[in-house]
Enzyme design. Sequence first.
Site, PDB file in Angstrom:
ATOM      1  N   HIS A  59       0.862  -1.186   0.000  1.00  0.00           N
ATOM      2  CA  HIS A  59       0.000   0.000   0.000  1.00  0.00           C
ATOM      3  C   HIS A  59       0.895   1.231   0.000  1.00  0.00           C
ATOM      4  CE1 HIS A  59      -3.864  -1.944   1.833  1.00  0.00           C
ATOM      5  NE2 HIS A  59      -3.248  -2.774   1.003  1.00  0.00           N
ATOM      6  N   GLU A 110       0.886   3.896   1.781  1.00  0.00           N
ATOM      7  CA  GLU A 110       1.315   4.334   3.105  1.00  0.00           C
ATOM      8  C   GLU A 110       2.482   3.499   3.622  1.00  0.00           C
ATOM      9  OE1 GLU A 110      -1.780   3.533   2.026  1.00  0.00           O
ATOM     10  OE2 GLU A 110      -3.269   4.209   3.468  1.00  0.00           O
ATOM     11  N   CYS A 135      -6.368   1.882   5.725  1.00  0.00           N
ATOM     12  CA  CYS A 135      -6.988   0.621   6.133  1.00  0.00           C
ATOM     13  C   CYS A 135      -6.418   0.187   7.485  1.00  0.00           C
ATOM     14  CB  CYS A 135      -6.713  -0.437   5.066  1.00  0.00           C
ATOM     15  SG  CYS A 135      -4.986  -1.004   5.038  1.00  0.00           S
ATOM     16  N   CYS A 147      -2.530  -0.335   7.423  1.00  0.00           N
ATOM     17  CA  CYS A 147      -1.793   0.920   7.324  1.00  0.00           C
ATOM     18  C   CYS A 147      -1.957   1.763   8.584  1.00  0.00           C
ATOM     19  CB  CYS A 147      -2.240   1.697   6.091  1.00  0.00           C
ATOM     20  SG  CYS A 147      -1.781   0.846   4.554  1.00  0.00           S
TER      21      CYS A 147
END
Length: 166
Positions: free
Chosen positions: A68, A70, A98, A101
């Site tokens: 991801h 992040e 999410c 993260c």
Amino acid sequence: MNLQTEQLFIGDFNYAVHKRWMARAVELARAAGDAGEVPVGAAIVDGTGKLIAEAQNRRERDCDPTAHAEILALQAAGKVLQDWHLNQCTLYVTLEPCPMCAGAIVQARIGLLVYGADDPKTGAIRTAANIPDSAPSCHRLQVLGGIMESVCRDRLLSWFETRRNN
């Protein structure tokens, strides 16, 4: 936002600065979407206002469920600073993080999280869950949501609509 709101200071930066860095995250999200990834971008700025890391979603390209934006930006920032403590940093991300993260952001001790659009399905900062304020959280995260919200949300909605139509 009106001029009065734009002049409010949030953390050490004003709205114009938050908008500038979110615009960079939006550019990264656009590139991710063009590459077939869910269009999410992230940028990390240090305590002096210098960009130290940026990333875009790379799950499909890297065949990595943890890739991801992040997570990749946090990893890069840690390498730049040679420290996993990112408490003097601000993370800008186009979509509310999410659970994975959000946990990583808390573990990194990010000083301020600024995000664009809420994620009603998996947002784990304020929308579907609240990991930073939960009992097991080891860090009280400052959060500012809604910066360039419509741009961030519209990019995601448009990308998903195009995918469904194909």
